[in-house]
Design a protein around this motif. Structure first.
Motif, PDB file in Angstrom:
ATOM      1  N   UNK A   1     -28.046  30.294  70.477  1.00  0.00           N
ATOM      2  CA  UNK A   1     -26.641  30.640  70.710  1.00  0.00           C
ATOM      3  C   UNK A   1     -26.087  31.331  69.480  1.00  0.00           C
ATOM      4  N   UNK A   2     -25.540  32.509  69.695  1.00  0.00           N
ATOM      5  CA  UNK A   2     -24.886  33.231  68.603  1.00  0.00           C
ATOM      6  C   UNK A   2     -23.442  32.740  68.511  1.00  0.00           C
ATOM      7  N   UNK A   3     -23.022  32.382  67.322  1.00  0.00           N
ATOM      8  CA  UNK A   3     -21.674  31.855  67.123  1.00  0.00           C
ATOM      9  C   UNK A   3     -20.744  32.988  66.727  1.00  0.00           C
ATOM     10  N   UNK A   4     -19.689  33.162  67.510  1.00  0.00           N
ATOM     11  CA  UNK A   4     -18.667  34.155  67.187  1.00  0.00           C
ATOM     12  C   UNK A   4     -17.671  33.555  66.211  1.00  0.00           C
ATOM     13  N   UNK A   5     -17.000  34.415  65.481  1.00  0.00           N
ATOM     14  CA  UNK A   5     -16.066  33.950  64.456  1.00  0.00           C
ATOM     15  C   UNK A   5     -14.950  33.093  65.049  1.00  0.00           C
ATOM     16  N   UNK A   6     -14.513  33.396  66.265  1.00  0.00           N
ATOM     17  CA  UNK A   6     -13.406  32.657  66.870  1.00  0.00           C
ATOM     18  C   UNK A   6     -13.816  31.392  67.595  1.00  0.00           C
ATOM     19  N   UNK A   7     -15.115  31.140  67.702  1.00  0.00           N
ATOM     20  CA  UNK A   7     -15.576  29.944  68.412  1.00  0.00           C
ATOM     21  C   UNK A   7     -15.287  28.686  67.606  1.00  0.00           C
ATOM     22  N   UNK A   8     -15.030  27.615  68.326  1.00  0.00           N
ATOM     23  CA  UNK A   8     -14.706  26.342  67.696  1.00  0.00           C
ATOM     24  C   UNK A   8     -15.782  25.326  68.073  1.00  0.00           C
ATOM     25  N   UNK A   9     -16.920  25.363  67.394  1.00  0.00           N
ATOM     26  CA  UNK A   9     -18.027  24.449  67.664  1.00  0.00           C
ATOM     27  C   UNK A   9     -17.936  23.242  66.745  1.00  0.00           C
ATOM     28  N   UNK A  10     -18.044  22.054  67.344  1.00  0.00           N
ATOM     29  CA  UNK A  10     -17.973  20.822  66.576  1.00  0.00           C
ATOM     30  C   UNK A  10     -19.031  19.848  67.074  1.00  0.00           C
ATOM     31  N   UNK A  11     -19.664  19.125  66.121  1.00  0.00           N
ATOM     32  CA  UNK A  11     -20.677  18.125  66.464  1.00  0.00           C
ATOM     33  C   UNK A  11     -20.011  16.774  66.656  1.00  0.00           C
ATOM     34  N   UNK A  12     -20.380  16.128  67.754  1.00  0.00           N
ATOM     35  CA  UNK A  12     -19.896  14.782  68.037  1.00  0.00           C
ATOM     36  C   UNK A  12     -21.071  13.826  67.942  1.00  0.00           C
ATOM     37  N   UNK A  13     -21.038  12.952  66.941  1.00  0.00           N
ATOM     38  CA  UNK A  13     -22.087  11.949  66.804  1.00  0.00           C
ATOM     39  C   UNK A  13     -21.638  10.661  67.496  1.00  0.00           C
ATOM     40  N   UNK A  14     -22.426   9.609  67.355  1.00  0.00           N
ATOM     41  CA  UNK A  14     -22.128   8.348  68.041  1.00  0.00           C
ATOM     42  C   UNK A  14     -20.777   7.774  67.612  1.00  0.00           C
ATOM     43  N   UNK A  15     -20.467   7.863  66.318  1.00  0.00           N
ATOM     44  CA  UNK A  15     -19.191   7.343  65.817  1.00  0.00           C
ATOM     45  C   UNK A  15     -18.022   8.091  66.438  1.00  0.00           C
ATOM     46  N   UNK A  16     -18.120   9.410  66.523  1.00  0.00           N
ATOM     47  CA  UNK A  16     -17.066  10.216  67.121  1.00  0.00           C
ATOM     48  C   UNK A  16     -16.873   9.835  68.591  1.00  0.00           C
ATOM     49  N   UNK A  17     -17.981   9.672  69.306  1.00  0.00           N
ATOM     50  CA  UNK A  17     -17.886   9.312  70.721  1.00  0.00           C
ATOM     51  C   UNK A  17     -17.202   7.961  70.916  1.00  0.00           C
ATOM     52  N   UNK A  18     -17.562   6.988  70.085  1.00  0.00           N
ATOM     53  CA  UNK A  18     -16.946   5.666  70.188  1.00  0.00           C
ATOM     54  C   UNK A  18     -15.451   5.762  69.882  1.00  0.00           C
ATOM     55  N   UNK A  19     -15.082   6.547  68.868  1.00  0.00           N
ATOM     56  CA  UNK A  19     -13.670   6.724  68.516  1.00  0.00           C
ATOM     57  C   UNK A  19     -12.889   7.389  69.640  1.00  0.00           C
TER      58      UNK A  19
ATOM     59  N   UNK B   1     -23.917  15.561  70.430  1.00  0.00           N
ATOM     60  CA  UNK B   1     -23.382  16.592  71.297  1.00  0.00           C
ATOM     61  C   UNK B   1     -22.648  17.608  70.435  1.00  0.00           C
ATOM     62  N   UNK B   2     -22.828  18.864  70.741  1.00  0.00           N
ATOM     63  CA  UNK B   2     -22.081  19.915  70.069  1.00  0.00           C
ATOM     64  C   UNK B   2     -21.198  20.554  71.127  1.00  0.00           C
TER      65      UNK B   2
ATOM     66  N   UNK C   1     -17.492  17.307  63.522  1.00  0.00           N
ATOM     67  CA  UNK C   1     -17.868  18.043  62.319  1.00  0.00           C
ATOM     68  C   UNK C   1     -18.052  19.515  62.689  1.00  0.00           C
ATOM     69  N   UNK C   2     -17.367  20.436  62.004  1.00  0.00           N
ATOM     70  CA  UNK C   2     -17.508  21.861  62.333  1.00  0.00           C
ATOM     71  C   UNK C   2     -18.948  22.352  62.178  1.00  0.00           C
ATOM     72  N   UNK C   3     -19.381  23.168  63.113  1.00  0.00           N
ATOM     73  CA  UNK C   3     -20.730  23.732  63.110  1.00  0.00           C
ATOM     74  C   UNK C   3     -20.610  25.249  63.102  1.00  0.00           C
ATOM     75  N   UNK C   4     -21.408  25.895  62.253  1.00  0.00           N
ATOM     76  CA  UNK C   4     -21.343  27.358  62.199  1.00  0.00           C
ATOM     77  C   UNK C   4     -22.661  28.028  62.574  1.00  0.00           C
ATOM     78  N   UNK C   5     -23.767  27.264  62.605  1.00  0.00           N
ATOM     79  CA  UNK C   5     -25.075  27.869  62.901  1.00  0.00           C
ATOM     80  C   UNK C   5     -25.726  27.175  64.087  1.00  0.00           C
ATOM     81  N   UNK C   6     -25.863  27.904  65.199  1.00  0.00           N
ATOM     82  CA  UNK C   6     -26.505  27.363  66.389  1.00  0.00           C
ATOM     83  C   UNK C   6     -27.713  28.201  66.795  1.00  0.00           C
ATOM     84  N   UNK C   7     -28.298  28.902  65.844  1.00  0.00           N
ATOM     85  CA  UNK C   7     -29.444  29.759  66.142  1.00  0.00           C
ATOM     86  C   UNK C   7     -30.621  28.981  66.713  1.00  0.00           C
ATOM     87  N   UNK C   8     -30.807  27.743  66.287  1.00  0.00           N
ATOM     88  CA  UNK C   8     -31.942  26.969  66.779  1.00  0.00           C
ATOM     89  C   UNK C   8     -31.819  26.649  68.269  1.00  0.00           C
ATOM     90  N   UNK C   9     -30.608  26.810  68.816  1.00  0.00           N
ATOM     91  CA  UNK C   9     -30.403  26.585  70.245  1.00  0.00           C
ATOM     92  C   UNK C   9     -30.267  27.901  71.005  1.00  0.00           C
TER      93      UNK C   9
END
Length: 147
Positions: free
Chosen positions: A84-102, A116-117, A74-82
């Motif tokens: 980390x400043x997200x740049x426009x060209x960064x490709x951050x995606x969240x991997x949940x349990x279903x994604x990991x199993x797949x 995991x992001x 799942x695309x992520x655009x806000x990582x301020x709580x960690x």
């Protein structure tokens, strides 16, 4: 006349109990530290596995000119709580349990919850639950955990 001292005195019994309590406390404390350290190492190992998979997928996507909207997770655009400043060209995606199993990972990689992001561009991995280091400081990124 000689005294018949065949029994254990109360003083020796109290000293023995105190020594046993001290030894038990030491064993319990060291066991907890070992368990905590092992859990942290397991999370770091899982983060390395996720990082390797993300880098392999990124190479595959770039080689096949796949659009970033088709990236896994799942695309992520806000990582301020960690922190980390997200740049426009960064490709951050969240991997949940279903994604990991797949992706062929064990379903227990996220047994404590969280997700995991991953950054496909840099290979950075974040564990949203965080991991306490030896100083008790919670760290989220793989880069911070391996320092």
């Amino acid at each position: 006349m000689l005294k018949n001292n065949k029994g254990v005195t109360l003083t020796i019994l109290v000293i023995t109990i105190i020594v046993i309590i001290i030894l038990a406390g030491t064993v319990i404390t060291s066991s907890n530290l070992i368990i905590t350290s092992t859990k942290a190492k397991t999370v770091v190992t899982n983060m390395y596995l996720v990082q390797s998979k993300a880098e392999a997928l990124n190479e595959e996507y770039e080689f096949n000119n796949i659009d970033t909207s088709n990236y896994v997770g799942k695309p992520i655009s806000d990582l301020n709580s960690y922190g980390i400043a997200v740049n426009a060209g960064d490709k951050w995606f969240a991997w949940d349990e279903t994604t990991l199993v797949n992706l062929g990972f064990d379903s227990n990689m996220l047994s404590n919850g969280g997700e995991f992001i991953v950054n496909y561009k840099t290979g950075e991995v974040i564990y949203t639950k965080g991991v306490k280091d030896n100083d008790g400081v919670v760290k989220y990124t793989l880069t911070d955990l391996i320092k």
